[in-house]
Design a protein around this motif. Structure first.
Motif, PDB file in Angstrom:
ATOM      1  N   PHE A  44       0.846  -1.183   0.000  1.00  0.00           N
ATOM      2  CA  PHE A  44       0.000   0.000   0.000  1.00  0.00           C
ATOM      3  C   PHE A  44       0.886   1.239   0.000  1.00  0.00           C
ATOM      4  N   GLN A  45       0.280   2.397  -0.189  1.00  0.00           N
ATOM      5  CA  GLN A  45       1.041   3.645  -0.092  1.00  0.00           C
ATOM      6  C   GLN A  45       1.299   4.014   1.363  1.00  0.00           C
ATOM      7  N   ALA A  46       0.470   3.507   2.248  1.00  0.00           N
ATOM      8  CA  ALA A  46       0.647   3.662   3.701  1.00  0.00           C
ATOM      9  C   ALA A  46      -0.197   2.579   4.357  1.00  0.00           C
ATOM     10  N   ALA A  47       0.191   2.180   5.563  1.00  0.00           N
ATOM     11  CA  ALA A  47      -0.544   1.125   6.257  1.00  0.00           C
ATOM     12  C   ALA A  47      -0.376   1.298   7.762  1.00  0.00           C
ATOM     13  N   SER A  48      -1.414   0.955   8.491  1.00  0.00           N
ATOM     14  CA  SER A  48      -1.373   1.039   9.948  1.00  0.00           C
ATOM     15  C   SER A  48      -1.418  -0.365  10.541  1.00  0.00           C
ATOM     16  N   PRO A  49      -1.043  -0.501  11.809  1.00  0.00           N
ATOM     17  CA  PRO A  49      -1.155  -1.806  12.472  1.00  0.00           C
ATOM     18  C   PRO A  49      -2.624  -2.237  12.574  1.00  0.00           C
ATOM     19  N   LEU A  72      -4.667   3.400  -0.458  1.00  0.00           N
ATOM     20  CA  LEU A  72      -4.596   2.675  -1.722  1.00  0.00           C
ATOM     21  C   LEU A  72      -3.944   3.503  -2.818  1.00  0.00           C
ATOM     22  N   SER A  73      -4.199   4.806  -2.816  1.00  0.00           N
ATOM     23  CA  SER A  73      -3.644   5.735  -3.805  1.00  0.00           C
ATOM     24  C   SER A  73      -3.624   7.117  -3.166  1.00  0.00           C
ATOM     25  N   ASP A  74      -3.254   8.122  -3.952  1.00  0.00           N
ATOM     26  CA  ASP A  74      -3.217   9.475  -3.407  1.00  0.00           C
ATOM     27  C   ASP A  74      -4.581   9.953  -2.939  1.00  0.00           C
ATOM     28  N   THR A  75      -5.645   9.378  -3.479  1.00  0.00           N
ATOM     29  CA  THR A  75      -6.987   9.842  -3.136  1.00  0.00           C
ATOM     30  C   THR A  75      -7.912   8.749  -2.596  1.00  0.00           C
ATOM     31  N   ALA A  76      -7.426   7.530  -2.436  1.00  0.00           N
ATOM     32  CA  ALA A  76      -8.284   6.432  -1.979  1.00  0.00           C
ATOM     33  C   ALA A  76      -7.692   5.734  -0.755  1.00  0.00           C
ATOM     34  N   ASP A 109      -9.585  -6.206   6.474  1.00  0.00           N
ATOM     35  CA  ASP A 109      -9.524  -7.199   7.535  1.00  0.00           C
ATOM     36  C   ASP A 109      -8.243  -8.014   7.370  1.00  0.00           C
ATOM     37  N   LYS A 110      -8.051  -9.022   8.202  1.00  0.00           N
ATOM     38  CA  LYS A 110      -6.796  -9.782   8.192  1.00  0.00           C
ATOM     39  C   LYS A 110      -6.635 -10.695   6.984  1.00  0.00           C
ATOM     40  N   THR A 111      -7.629 -10.764   6.125  1.00  0.00           N
ATOM     41  CA  THR A 111      -7.491 -11.506   4.864  1.00  0.00           C
ATOM     42  C   THR A 111      -7.179 -10.550   3.719  1.00  0.00           C
ATOM     43  N   GLY A 112      -7.196  -9.241   4.013  1.00  0.00           N
ATOM     44  CA  GLY A 112      -6.966  -8.236   2.986  1.00  0.00           C
ATOM     45  C   GLY A 112      -8.241  -7.749   2.330  1.00  0.00           C
ATOM     46  N   ARG A 113      -9.364  -8.302   2.735  1.00  0.00           N
ATOM     47  CA  ARG A 113     -10.658  -7.882   2.164  1.00  0.00           C
ATOM     48  C   ARG A 113     -10.949  -6.445   2.597  1.00  0.00           C
ATOM     49  N   ARG A 114     -11.363  -5.656   1.628  1.00  0.00           N
ATOM     50  CA  ARG A 114     -11.715  -4.267   1.912  1.00  0.00           C
ATOM     51  C   ARG A 114     -13.092  -4.218   2.550  1.00  0.00           C
ATOM     52  N   ILE A 115     -13.118  -3.728   3.761  1.00  0.00           N
ATOM     53  CA  ILE A 115     -14.369  -3.616   4.499  1.00  0.00           C
ATOM     54  C   ILE A 115     -15.095  -2.329   4.104  1.00  0.00           C
ATOM     55  N   PHE A 116     -14.301  -1.295   3.930  1.00  0.00           N
ATOM     56  CA  PHE A 116     -14.866   0.027   3.599  1.00  0.00           C
ATOM     57  C   PHE A 116     -13.801   0.778   2.822  1.00  0.00           C
ATOM     58  N   THR A 117     -14.175   1.334   1.680  1.00  0.00           N
ATOM     59  CA  THR A 117     -13.256   2.129   0.849  1.00  0.00           C
ATOM     60  C   THR A 117     -13.838   3.530   0.707  1.00  0.00           C
ATOM     61  N   TYR A 118     -12.959   4.521   0.781  1.00  0.00           N
ATOM     62  CA  TYR A 118     -13.415   5.906   0.589  1.00  0.00           C
ATOM     63  C   TYR A 118     -12.351   6.709  -0.122  1.00  0.00           C
TER      64      TYR A 118
END
Length: 154
Positions: free
Chosen positions: A121-126, A136-140, A145-154
């Motif tokens: 990713f461009q940045a990631a938190s614990p 995900l990108s400069d604007t997304a 979750d722990k499988t990498g599934r996106r729970i919420f994208t904005y």
């Protein structure tokens, strides 16, 4: 004339566990505390016994059974015996949280050192309570979750 400060440990009753001998000290986690003697870090147990003799350039408290350590300017992870289980290979690394750590390139690794299959990713938190915030990108952004599934994208 310069005075040097040395650290010591006390138990919950105020009894000294060690003489004032450490050049640096961090908090106990998973029954061990990183301590610095001279320029190197090792680990002390709650009885005041030096379980791991100082040998690391840096060391952090244990999480998920592993301590983030520094050798030759790079980060890796050691177990509670001081054995390096994930070699020092990362220019950037964070502590483990819920079985994952963020490392250089904003990728996640598990406690065996394997990169998680959900990429970088461009940045990631614990992870916290099973969820991590990633860019995900400069604007997304997303929460995964722990499988990498996106729970919420904005």
């Amino acid at each position: 004339n310069t005075t040097s400060c040395k650290f010591t440990f006390i138990d919950k009753t105020g009894r000294l566990l060690t003489p004032a001998q450490f050049d640096g000290a961090r908090h106990f986690s998973e029954d061990l505390a990183p301590v610095k003697i001279g320029t190197l870090w090792g680990f002390l147990d709650k009885t005041g016994y030096l379980v791991v003799q100082p040998k690391f350039e840096d060391a952090e408290p244990h999480y998920s059974g592993l301590s983030r350590i520094k050798e030759n300017g790079l980060y890796g992870y050691a177990d509670k015996t001081g054995k390096v289980v994930i070699p020092a290979q990362f220019s950037y690394a964070e502590d483990f949280s819920e079985g994952f750590a963020v490392v250089a390139g904003y990728a996640y690794i598990d406690t065996t050192g394997r990169r998680a299959s959900f990429g970088t990713f461009q940045a990631a938190s614990p992870f916290f309570k099973g969820v991590a915030h990633v860019r995900l990108s400069d604007t997304a952004y997303a929460y995964i979750d722990k499988t990498g599934r996106r729970i919420f994208t904005y």
